[in-house]
Design a protein around this motif. Structure first.
Motif, PDB file in Angstrom:
ATOM      1  N   GLY A 254       0.814  -1.213   0.000  1.00 24.36           N
ATOM      2  CA  GLY A 254       0.000   0.000   0.000  1.00 24.36           C
ATOM      3  C   GLY A 254       0.845   1.260   0.000  1.00 24.36           C
ATOM      4  O   GLY A 254       0.553   2.224  -0.706  1.00 24.36           O
ATOM      5  N   LEU A 255       1.922   1.255   0.777  1.00 23.13           N
ATOM      6  CA  LEU A 255       2.820   2.411   0.807  1.00 23.13           C
ATOM      7  C   LEU A 255       3.517   2.601  -0.534  1.00 23.13           C
ATOM      8  O   LEU A 255       3.618   3.729  -1.032  1.00 23.13           O
ATOM      9  CB  LEU A 255       3.843   2.249   1.927  1.00 23.13           C
ATOM     10  CG  LEU A 255       4.832   3.393   2.108  1.00 23.13           C
ATOM     11  CD1 LEU A 255       4.089   4.678   2.456  1.00 23.13           C
ATOM     12  CD2 LEU A 255       5.851   3.059   3.163  1.00 23.13           C
ATOM     13  N   LEU A 256       3.980   1.527  -1.135  1.00 26.45           N
ATOM     14  CA  LEU A 256       4.622   1.628  -2.449  1.00 26.45           C
ATOM     15  C   LEU A 256       3.643   2.126  -3.509  1.00 26.45           C
ATOM     16  O   LEU A 256       4.010   2.917  -4.391  1.00 26.45           O
ATOM     17  CB  LEU A 256       5.214   0.282  -2.857  1.00 26.45           C
ATOM     18  CG  LEU A 256       6.415  -0.194  -2.032  1.00 26.45           C
ATOM     19  CD1 LEU A 256       6.833  -1.596  -2.460  1.00 26.45           C
ATOM     20  CD2 LEU A 256       7.564   0.783  -2.141  1.00 26.45           C
ATOM     21  N   TYR A 257       2.401   1.700  -3.417  1.00 22.89           N
ATOM     22  CA  TYR A 257       1.367   2.174  -4.352  1.00 22.89           C
ATOM     23  C   TYR A 257       1.163   3.682  -4.206  1.00 22.89           C
ATOM     24  O   TYR A 257       1.053   4.411  -5.192  1.00 22.89           O
ATOM     25  CB  TYR A 257       0.059   1.421  -4.099  1.00 22.89           C
ATOM     26  CG  TYR A 257      -1.086   1.905  -4.936  1.00 22.89           C
ATOM     27  CD1 TYR A 257      -1.189   1.557  -6.277  1.00 22.89           C
ATOM     28  CD2 TYR A 257      -2.068   2.717  -4.387  1.00 22.89           C
ATOM     29  CE1 TYR A 257      -2.245   2.005  -7.050  1.00 22.89           C
ATOM     30  CE2 TYR A 257      -3.126   3.172  -5.148  1.00 22.89           C
ATOM     31  CZ  TYR A 257      -3.200   2.808  -6.479  1.00 22.89           C
ATOM     32  OH  TYR A 257      -4.246   3.263  -7.240  1.00 22.89           O
ATOM     33  N   GLU A 258       1.114   4.154  -2.948  1.00 17.20           N
ATOM     34  CA  GLU A 258       0.932   5.591  -2.713  1.00 17.20           C
ATOM     35  C   GLU A 258       2.132   6.390  -3.200  1.00 17.20           C
ATOM     36  O   GLU A 258       1.978   7.489  -3.737  1.00 17.20           O
ATOM     37  CB  GLU A 258       0.684   5.864  -1.225  1.00 17.20           C
ATOM     38  CG  GLU A 258      -0.619   5.311  -0.720  1.00 17.20           C
ATOM     39  CD  GLU A 258      -1.811   5.875  -1.433  1.00 17.20           C
ATOM     40  OE1 GLU A 258      -1.760   7.047  -1.849  1.00 17.20           O
ATOM     41  OE2 GLU A 258      -2.811   5.161  -1.577  1.00 17.20           O
ATOM     42  N   ILE A 259       3.331   5.847  -3.036  1.00 16.77           N
ATOM     43  CA  ILE A 259       4.520   6.530  -3.537  1.00 16.77           C
ATOM     44  C   ILE A 259       4.497   6.578  -5.060  1.00 16.77           C
ATOM     45  O   ILE A 259       4.812   7.595  -5.677  1.00 16.77           O
ATOM     46  CB  ILE A 259       5.796   5.835  -3.016  1.00 16.77           C
ATOM     47  CG1 ILE A 259       5.936   6.083  -1.511  1.00 16.77           C
ATOM     48  CG2 ILE A 259       7.028   6.330  -3.753  1.00 16.77           C
ATOM     49  CD1 ILE A 259       7.043   5.298  -0.857  1.00 16.77           C
ATOM     50  N   LYS A 260       4.089   5.468  -5.687  1.00 19.22           N
ATOM     51  CA  LYS A 260       4.019   5.420  -7.148  1.00 19.22           C
ATOM     52  C   LYS A 260       3.000   6.413  -7.691  1.00 19.22           C
ATOM     53  O   LYS A 260       3.227   7.073  -8.709  1.00 19.22           O
ATOM     54  CB  LYS A 260       3.664   4.005  -7.592  1.00 19.22           C
ATOM     55  CG  LYS A 260       3.547   3.853  -9.095  1.00 19.22           C
ATOM     56  CD  LYS A 260       3.093   2.460  -9.460  1.00 19.22           C
ATOM     57  CE  LYS A 260       2.760   2.433 -10.945  1.00 19.22           C
ATOM     58  NZ  LYS A 260       1.999   1.260 -11.293  1.00 19.22           N
ATOM     59  N   LYS A 261       1.860   6.555  -7.005  1.00 16.43           N
ATOM     60  CA  LYS A 261       0.825   7.478  -7.432  1.00 16.43           C
ATOM     61  C   LYS A 261       1.197   8.944  -7.136  1.00 16.43           C
ATOM     62  O   LYS A 261       0.534   9.850  -7.612  1.00 16.43           O
ATOM     63  CB  LYS A 261      -0.505   7.166  -6.745  1.00 16.43           C
ATOM     64  CG  LYS A 261      -1.174   5.934  -7.270  1.00 16.43           C
ATOM     65  CD  LYS A 261      -1.648   6.209  -8.683  1.00 16.43           C
ATOM     66  CE  LYS A 261      -2.505   5.075  -9.166  1.00 16.43           C
ATOM     67  NZ  LYS A 261      -3.018   5.314 -10.498  1.00 16.43           N
ATOM     68  N   GLY A 262       2.228   9.163  -6.335  1.00 12.41           N
ATOM     69  CA  GLY A 262       2.661  10.516  -6.027  1.00 12.41           C
ATOM     70  C   GLY A 262       1.845  11.193  -4.942  1.00 12.41           C
ATOM     71  O   GLY A 262       1.782  12.423  -4.888  1.00 12.41           O
ATOM     72  N   ALA A 263       1.228  10.413  -4.073  1.00 11.15           N
ATOM     73  CA  ALA A 263       0.387  10.992  -3.039  1.00 11.15           C
ATOM     74  C   ALA A 263       1.203  11.692  -1.965  1.00 11.15           C
ATOM     75  O   ALA A 263       0.683  12.531  -1.241  1.00 11.15           O
ATOM     76  CB  ALA A 263      -0.476   9.913  -2.391  1.00 11.15           C
ATOM     77  N   LEU A 264       2.470  11.371  -1.848  1.00 11.94           N
ATOM     78  CA  LEU A 264       3.311  11.978  -0.812  1.00 11.94           C
ATOM     79  C   LEU A 264       4.152  13.115  -1.332  1.00 11.94           C
ATOM     80  O   LEU A 264       4.948  13.681  -0.596  1.00 11.94           O
ATOM     81  CB  LEU A 264       4.194  10.903  -0.175  1.00 11.94           C
ATOM     82  CG  LEU A 264       3.440   9.750   0.475  1.00 11.94           C
ATOM     83  CD1 LEU A 264       4.406   8.710   0.996  1.00 11.94           C
ATOM     84  CD2 LEU A 264       2.538  10.246   1.569  1.00 11.94           C
ATOM     85  N   GLU A 265       4.012  13.485  -2.576  1.00  9.54           N
ATOM     86  CA  GLU A 265       4.797  14.587  -3.151  1.00  9.54           C
ATOM     87  C   GLU A 265       4.016  15.885  -2.994  1.00  9.54           C
ATOM     88  O   GLU A 265       2.879  15.989  -3.438  1.00  9.54           O
ATOM     89  CB  GLU A 265       5.080  14.313  -4.627  1.00  9.54           C
ATOM     90  CG  GLU A 265       5.961  13.112  -4.862  1.00  9.54           C
ATOM     91  CD  GLU A 265       6.159  12.829  -6.340  1.00  9.54           C
ATOM     92  OE1 GLU A 265       5.838  13.717  -7.148  1.00  9.54           O
ATOM     93  OE2 GLU A 265       6.612  11.730  -6.649  1.00  9.54           O
ATOM     94  N   TRP A 266       4.636  16.881  -2.370  1.00  7.61           N
ATOM     95  CA  TRP A 266       3.967  18.151  -2.143  1.00  7.61           C
ATOM     96  C   TRP A 266       4.007  19.036  -3.375  1.00  7.61           C
ATOM     97  O   TRP A 266       3.075  19.768  -3.659  1.00  7.61           O
ATOM     98  CB  TRP A 266       4.638  18.898  -0.993  1.00  7.61           C
ATOM     99  CG  TRP A 266       4.251  18.330   0.325  1.00  7.61           C
ATOM    100  CD1 TRP A 266       4.956  17.430   1.049  1.00  7.61           C
ATOM    101  CD2 TRP A 266       3.059  18.587   1.067  1.00  7.61           C
ATOM    102  NE1 TRP A 266       4.287  17.126   2.194  1.00  7.61           N
ATOM    103  CE2 TRP A 266       3.122  17.834   2.233  1.00  7.61           C
ATOM    104  CE3 TRP A 266       1.967  19.403   0.845  1.00  7.61           C
ATOM    105  CZ2 TRP A 266       2.132  17.870   3.180  1.00  7.61           C
ATOM    106  CZ3 TRP A 266       0.980  19.438   1.810  1.00  7.61           C
ATOM    107  CH2 TRP A 266       1.070  18.672   2.958  1.00  7.61           C
ATOM    108  N   GLU A 267       5.105  19.009  -4.097  1.00  7.48           N
ATOM    109  CA  GLU A 267       5.256  19.907  -5.241  1.00  7.48           C
ATOM    110  C   GLU A 267       4.976  19.163  -6.533  1.00  7.48           C
ATOM    111  O   GLU A 267       5.855  18.576  -7.144  1.00  7.48           O
ATOM    112  CB  GLU A 267       6.676  20.464  -5.248  1.00  7.48           C
ATOM    113  CG  GLU A 267       6.994  21.249  -4.017  1.00  7.48           C
ATOM    114  CD  GLU A 267       8.442  21.626  -3.955  1.00  7.48           C
ATOM    115  OE1 GLU A 267       9.162  21.428  -4.951  1.00  7.48           O
ATOM    116  OE2 GLU A 267       8.870  22.096  -2.895  1.00  7.48           O
ATOM    117  N   LYS A 268       3.730  19.191  -6.935  1.00  8.41           N
ATOM    118  CA  LYS A 268       3.346  18.480  -8.161  1.00  8.41           C
ATOM    119  C   LYS A 268       2.263  19.227  -8.874  1.00  8.41           C
ATOM    120  O   LYS A 268       1.412  19.834  -8.313  1.00  8.41           O
ATOM    121  CB  LYS A 268       2.877  17.063  -7.827  1.00  8.41           C
ATOM    122  CG  LYS A 268       2.712  16.204  -9.039  1.00  8.41           C
ATOM    123  CD  LYS A 268       2.405  14.804  -8.628  1.00  8.41           C
ATOM    124  CE  LYS A 268       2.247  13.947  -9.866  1.00  8.41           C
ATOM    125  NZ  LYS A 268       1.854  12.605  -9.542  1.00  8.41           N
TER     126      LYS A 268
END
Length: 124
Positions: free
Chosen positions: A110-124
């Motif tokens: 689940g964490l890898l999926y969220e990282i792949k989707k860019g949910a943890l990136e603030w500057e996008k």
């Protein structure tokens, strides 16, 4: 079981309801709505009156990050009891490691999926 066994539960319920009622009554007596004072009703920030009435809009990323934090933080609550009783289960011969590895792998996926989707990136 006798009725005397339920007395602690009854005391706790009465205390919880009483505390709730006291908090609501104190809020009505001492709260902003009770006095309608213009000084209490106005916003206070560093001793300066606000210049305009603005409401700041937060980005959706803020809420997504907050929800993900809550999700993974709650999962830690499930790991703490497991870590405390792991030795007891081992002594009893109960296999608990594989179910917990499965649980952890679901979390990591689940964490890898969220990282792949860019949910943890603030500057996008």
């Amino acid at each position: 079981m006798e009725i005397i066994d339920y007395v602690p539960v009854l005391v706790q319920i009465v205390l919880a309801l009483g505390l709730g009622a006291i908090i609501i009554v104190a809020s009505l007596i001492f709260g902003q709505r009770g006095l309608s004072n213009k000084f209490k009703d106005s916003a206070y920030e560093c001793g300066i009156a606000p210049e305009e009435n603005r409401q700041v809009r937060f980005s959706i990323k803020f809420y997504v990050t907050a929800m993900l934090f809550i999700l993974f933080d709650v999962e830690v609550v499930f790991l703490i009891p497991w870590s405390l009783v792991y030795r007891e289960f081992l002594a009893s011969g109960i296999a608990i490691l594989f179910p917990m590895l499965f649980f952890m792998s679901v979390l990591v996926i689940g964490l890898l999926y969220e990282i792949k989707k860019g949910a943890l990136e603030w500057e996008k």
